[in-house]
Design a protein around this motif. Structure first.
Motif, PDB file in Angstrom:
ATOM      1  N   ALA A 290      -0.525  -0.667  -6.582  1.00 37.24           N
ATOM      2  CA  ALA A 290       0.667   0.080  -6.170  1.00 37.24           C
ATOM      3  C   ALA A 290       0.965   1.181  -7.193  1.00 37.24           C
ATOM      4  CB  ALA A 290       1.859  -0.857  -6.044  1.00 37.24           C
ATOM      5  N   GLU A 291       0.817   0.857  -8.456  1.00 38.06           N
ATOM      6  CA  GLU A 291       1.079   1.838  -9.525  1.00 38.06           C
ATOM      7  C   GLU A 291       0.186   3.064  -9.320  1.00 38.06           C
ATOM      8  OE1 GLU A 291       0.353   4.187 -12.780  1.00 38.06           O
ATOM      9  OE2 GLU A 291      -1.160   2.642 -12.370  1.00 38.06           O
ATOM     10  N   GLU A 292      -1.091   2.808  -9.086  1.00 37.75           N
ATOM     11  CA  GLU A 292      -2.042   3.919  -8.902  1.00 37.75           C
ATOM     12  C   GLU A 292      -1.680   4.760  -7.688  1.00 37.75           C
ATOM     13  OE1 GLU A 292      -6.576   3.810  -8.356  1.00 37.75           O
ATOM     14  OE2 GLU A 292      -6.177   2.292  -9.882  1.00 37.75           O
ATOM     15  N   GLN A 293      -1.261   4.064  -6.618  1.00 37.89           N
ATOM     16  CA  GLN A 293      -0.944   4.800  -5.395  1.00 37.89           C
ATOM     17  C   GLN A 293       0.305   5.665  -5.578  1.00 37.89           C
ATOM     18  OE1 GLN A 293      -1.780   2.752  -1.845  1.00 37.89           O
ATOM     19  NE2 GLN A 293      -0.752   4.219  -0.506  1.00 37.89           N
ATOM     20  N   ARG A 294       1.286   5.147  -6.307  1.00 34.54           N
ATOM     21  CA  ARG A 294       2.475   5.962  -6.597  1.00 34.54           C
ATOM     22  C   ARG A 294       2.075   7.195  -7.406  1.00 34.54           C
ATOM     23  NH1 ARG A 294       6.324   4.141  -3.763  1.00 34.54           N
ATOM     24  NH2 ARG A 294       6.982   1.968  -3.867  1.00 34.54           N
ATOM     25  N   ARG A 295       1.141   7.018  -8.334  1.00 42.37           N
ATOM     26  CA  ARG A 295       0.744   8.097  -9.238  1.00 42.37           C
ATOM     27  C   ARG A 295      -0.178   9.106  -8.534  1.00 42.37           C
ATOM     28  NH1 ARG A 295      -3.345   7.598 -12.993  1.00 42.37           N
ATOM     29  NH2 ARG A 295      -3.310   5.349 -12.700  1.00 42.37           N
ATOM     30  N   GLU A 301      -6.918  10.983   4.875  1.00 44.62           N
ATOM     31  CA  GLU A 301      -8.183  11.400   5.509  1.00 44.62           C
ATOM     32  C   GLU A 301      -9.127  10.224   5.709  1.00 44.62           C
ATOM     33  OE1 GLU A 301      -6.861  12.749   2.800  1.00 44.62           O
ATOM     34  OE2 GLU A 301      -6.497  14.861   3.285  1.00 44.62           O
ATOM     35  N   LYS A 302      -9.049   9.245   4.795  1.00 47.04           N
ATOM     36  CA  LYS A 302      -9.973   8.110   4.877  1.00 47.04           C
ATOM     37  C   LYS A 302      -9.367   6.929   5.632  1.00 47.04           C
ATOM     38  CE  LYS A 302     -12.185   8.759   0.393  1.00 47.04           C
ATOM     39  NZ  LYS A 302     -12.271   8.186  -0.957  1.00 47.04           N
ATOM     40  N   CYS A 303      -8.121   7.077   6.038  1.00 49.42           N
ATOM     41  CA  CYS A 303      -7.340   5.916   6.467  1.00 49.42           C
ATOM     42  C   CYS A 303      -7.400   5.710   7.986  1.00 49.42           C
ATOM     43  CB  CYS A 303      -5.897   6.122   6.013  1.00 49.42           C
ATOM     44  SG  CYS A 303      -4.798   4.814   6.542  1.00 49.42           S
ATOM     45  N   VAL A 304      -7.793   4.523   8.400  1.00 45.41           N
ATOM     46  CA  VAL A 304      -7.842   4.202   9.837  1.00 45.41           C
ATOM     47  C   VAL A 304      -6.430   4.167  10.441  1.00 45.41           C
ATOM     48  CG1 VAL A 304      -8.375   2.364  11.510  1.00 45.41           C
ATOM     49  CG2 VAL A 304     -10.062   2.977   9.779  1.00 45.41           C
ATOM     50  N   VAL A 305      -5.461   3.693   9.669  1.00 43.57           N
ATOM     51  CA  VAL A 305      -4.090   3.638  10.179  1.00 43.57           C
ATOM     52  C   VAL A 305      -3.609   5.057  10.474  1.00 43.57           C
ATOM     53  CG1 VAL A 305      -1.700   2.964   9.685  1.00 43.57           C
ATOM     54  CG2 VAL A 305      -3.606   1.526   8.896  1.00 43.57           C
ATOM     55  N   PHE A 306      -3.853   5.950   9.514  1.00 44.75           N
ATOM     56  CA  PHE A 306      -3.400   7.326   9.726  1.00 44.75           C
ATOM     57  C   PHE A 306      -4.209   8.015  10.825  1.00 44.75           C
ATOM     58  CE2 PHE A 306      -3.430  11.875   9.171  1.00 44.75           C
ATOM     59  CZ  PHE A 306      -2.071  12.137   9.156  1.00 44.75           C
ATOM     60  N   TYR A 307      -5.536   7.983  10.683  1.00 51.73           N
ATOM     61  CA  TYR A 307      -6.351   8.796  11.578  1.00 51.73           C
ATOM     62  C   TYR A 307      -6.562   8.136  12.941  1.00 51.73           C
ATOM     63  CZ  TYR A 307      -9.933  11.926  13.299  1.00 51.73           C
ATOM     64  OH  TYR A 307     -10.644  12.798  14.075  1.00 51.73           O
ATOM     65  N   GLN A 326       2.324  13.863   4.395  1.00 50.81           N
ATOM     66  CA  GLN A 326       2.925  14.277   3.115  1.00 50.81           C
ATOM     67  C   GLN A 326       3.381  13.063   2.298  1.00 50.81           C
ATOM     68  OE1 GLN A 326       2.838  17.300   2.155  1.00 50.81           O
ATOM     69  NE2 GLN A 326       2.426  18.402   4.058  1.00 50.81           N
ATOM     70  N   GLU A 327       4.040  12.140   2.978  1.00 52.80           N
ATOM     71  CA  GLU A 327       4.538  10.938   2.293  1.00 52.80           C
ATOM     72  C   GLU A 327       3.394  10.151   1.661  1.00 52.80           C
ATOM     73  OE1 GLU A 327       8.068  11.240   2.088  1.00 52.80           O
ATOM     74  OE2 GLU A 327       8.092   9.107   2.656  1.00 52.80           O
ATOM     75  N   CYS A 328       2.298  10.085   2.389  1.00 50.23           N
ATOM     76  CA  CYS A 328       1.148   9.326   1.901  1.00 50.23           C
ATOM     77  C   CYS A 328       0.513  10.036   0.710  1.00 50.23           C
ATOM     78  CB  CYS A 328       0.135   9.139   3.028  1.00 50.23           C
ATOM     79  SG  CYS A 328      -1.418   8.421   2.490  1.00 50.23           S
ATOM     80  N   ARG A 329       0.268  11.328   0.866  1.00 56.64           N
ATOM     81  CA  ARG A 329      -0.374  12.102  -0.203  1.00 56.64           C
ATOM     82  C   ARG A 329       0.438  12.108  -1.488  1.00 56.64           C
ATOM     83  NH1 ARG A 329      -4.537  15.802   0.834  1.00 56.64           N
ATOM     84  NH2 ARG A 329      -4.279  16.250  -1.365  1.00 56.64           N
ATOM     85  N   SER A 330       1.749  12.109  -1.332  1.00 55.60           N
ATOM     86  CA  SER A 330       2.599  12.207  -2.525  1.00 55.60           C
ATOM     87  C   SER A 330       2.854  10.839  -3.176  1.00 55.60           C
ATOM     88  CB  SER A 330       3.924  12.859  -2.147  1.00 55.60           C
ATOM     89  OG  SER A 330       4.597  11.992  -1.247  1.00 55.60           O
ATOM     90  N   CYS A 335       1.020   1.356   1.458  1.00 56.14           N
ATOM     91  CA  CYS A 335       0.370   0.961   2.706  1.00 56.14           C
ATOM     92  C   CYS A 335       1.117  -0.142   3.461  1.00 56.14           C
ATOM     93  CB  CYS A 335      -1.071   0.551   2.449  1.00 56.14           C
ATOM     94  SG  CYS A 335      -2.051   1.950   1.854  1.00 56.14           S
ATOM     95  N   GLY A 336       1.697  -1.095   2.739  1.00 56.67           N
ATOM     96  CA  GLY A 336       2.395  -2.186   3.424  1.00 56.67           C
ATOM     97  C   GLY A 336       3.514  -1.666   4.312  1.00 56.67           C
ATOM     98  N   GLU A 337       4.343  -0.839   3.735  1.00 64.84           N
ATOM     99  CA  GLU A 337       5.471  -0.274   4.477  1.00 64.84           C
ATOM    100  C   GLU A 337       4.968   0.626   5.622  1.00 64.84           C
ATOM    101  OE1 GLU A 337       7.856   2.263   2.022  1.00 64.84           O
ATOM    102  OE2 GLU A 337       9.114   2.915   3.707  1.00 64.84           O
ATOM    103  N   CYS A 338       3.955   1.387   5.314  1.00 67.03           N
ATOM    104  CA  CYS A 338       3.388   2.320   6.285  1.00 67.03           C
ATOM    105  C   CYS A 338       2.821   1.587   7.501  1.00 67.03           C
ATOM    106  CB  CYS A 338       2.305   3.137   5.590  1.00 67.03           C
ATOM    107  SG  CYS A 338       1.513   4.331   6.657  1.00 67.03           S
ATOM    108  N   LYS A 339       2.096   0.495   7.236  1.00 67.75           N
ATOM    109  CA  LYS A 339       1.530  -0.281   8.345  1.00 67.75           C
ATOM    110  C   LYS A 339       2.621  -0.926   9.181  1.00 67.75           C
ATOM    111  CE  LYS A 339      -2.920  -1.683   6.458  1.00 67.75           C
ATOM    112  NZ  LYS A 339      -3.610  -2.827   5.817  1.00 67.75           N
ATOM    113  N   ALA A 340       3.676  -1.382   8.518  1.00 69.16           N
ATOM    114  CA  ALA A 340       4.774  -1.992   9.272  1.00 69.16           C
ATOM    115  C   ALA A 340       5.398  -0.953  10.213  1.00 69.16           C
ATOM    116  CB  ALA A 340       5.816  -2.563   8.320  1.00 69.16           C
TER     117      ALA A 340
END
Ligand code: TRP
Ligand code: SF4
Length: 374
Positions: A290-295, A301-307, A326-330, A335-340
């Motif tokens: 999670a830390e890495e993803q926030r940073r 582009e690689k994400c099945v949920v998004f694409y 934008q929310e994802c890139r930034s 991912c947990g919240e996004c998938k929900a």
């Protein structure tokens, strides 16, 4: 080009790394904005460039503009229930019919191909076909504007396949499909019959025909166009036009949908609990922690949920999709919240579809018996 980079096999595994190379190699034209600007309304699959290419689509555009008749033709191999892959072709079929009151649909139930490729007996594929038609009707097909038939019962299609067999040698088929059982070659000729039968005299004679397909079906389109050229003097065929959509990954991120990987395929009629598990397990473009993803942000582009799930199938709203990007890139969303959130959109769609679908059995059976309800 390496085997793993470009391979189209309608009965096996297809790979396309680079769609530009594919189009150059096989002479497919890009489906450009210039083209789609001329359409009465533009489908999400076109705006999002999932439909990337075409052959002779100009001919269809012209028919739309001039209010002349054209056919939209497609088929399904009744080897299983509707899933996200089959949903694409069905949506395209319905969309291209919606572009003009002069369009008429032809829908082949490829029960012969299901037997040749998957050994499914005709009685069984009949039942699967009814179920498939329930989905097609729930997706919005007007049963008065389509002719539905089974390949095994359609004498005009089978006769065409036989006529075409005279003009094709083993070498031609081997060059297109590789060394295959004769049943698959014969299925290819029957499919050519499917595609050209709308132009027979008993169906109103030569007319522009559009075949919306996935890129893996291009070998069939090439064979059919070649046959249309060679039998033109006899039948007056107009070369069939085609649109192509991209090949999509399954939910786990695998390039090829396979029934051996049940977590990879989302069926339209699946119960919501099982669908939810699949969506929440889908492959993402998330980071290791999670830390890495926030940073660093995620990689939509690689994400099945998004694409595959949202962009291709379930998020109609361009603005909502852009905001998620934008929310994802930034790194603002994990991912947990996004998938929900994605599941909310998807489950709403599935529940509504299943509700509509459950009322379609009688209509689907009648349509398969009678061919059209016009
Ligand atoms: N071969 C197609 C598939 O595997 C089904 C099909 C049969 C088809 N006849 C067709 C597709 C005609 C387009 C046009 O799904
Ligand atoms: Fe995909 Fe959403 Fe994760 Fe971004 S946040 S990688 S879009 S699941």
């Amino acid at each position: 080009m390496g085997e793993q980079e470009l391979k189209l096999d309608p009965w096996g595994v297809s790979y396309v790394k680079d769609y530009r190379r594919l189009m150059e190699e096989f002479g497919i034209s890009p489906f450009t904005e210039d083209l789609w600007k001329k359409l009465p309304h533009v489908h999400r699959l076109i705006r999002r460039r999932i439909i990337f290419g075409h052959r002779d689509f100009e001919v269809i555009l012209k028919a739309i503009e001039e209010g002349r008749e054209y056919a939209v033709m497609t088929g399904i191999k009744p080897s299983g229930e509707f899933h996200l892959g089959t949903k694409l072709t069905a949506e395209e079929f319905i969309y291209f019919l919606s572009l003009s009151p002069k369009a008429f649909g032809f829908y082949a139930i490829a029960d012969l191909e299901a037997y040749a490729d998957n050994k499914i007996p005709l009685e069984e594929s009949y039942k699967i076909a009814v179920s498939n038609l329930m989905d097609l009707l729930a997706l919005g097909l007007d049963p008065r504007r389509v002719y539905v038939y089974r390949q095994s019962q359609e004498i005009s299609v089978l006769r065409l396949a036989f006529i075409f067999s005279r003009g094709v040698t083993y070498n031609t088929l081997e060059a297109i499909y590789g060394d295959r059982p004769f049943g698959l070659y014969f299925s290819a000729l029957v499919q050519a019959g499917d595609i050209l039968a709308p132009q027979l005299p008993e169906r109103g004679g030569p007319k522009p025909t559009l075949v919306p397909v996935g890129a893996d079906q291009d070998p069939h389109i090439r064979l059919t166009r070649d046959l249309a050229r060679r039998y033109r003097s006899e039948f007056g065929f107009i070369l069939p036009a085609a649109t192509y959509h991209k090949l999509l990954r399954d939910l786990t991120g695998q390039e090829k949908m396979s029934k051996r990987n049940p977590m990879g395929i989302l069926y339209l009629n699946e119960d919501l609990e099982s669908a939810r598990k699949k969506v929440l397990n889908a492959f993402t473009g998330g980071r290791a922690t999670a830390e890495e993803q926030r940073r660093l942000g995620g990689e939509p582009e690689k994400c099945v949920v998004f694409y595959e799930l949202l962009s291709v199938h379930f998020q109609e709203d361009d603005k909502a999709l852009y905001e998620l990007y934008q929310e994802c890139r930034s790194g603002n969303i994990l991912c947990g919240e996004c998938k929900a959130k994605a599941w909310e959109v998807i489950s709403r769609w599935l529940a509504e579809h299943q509700q509509k679908r459950s009322k379609m059995r009688d209509l689907a059976e009648r349509l398969l018996q009678e061919g059209t309800l016009g």
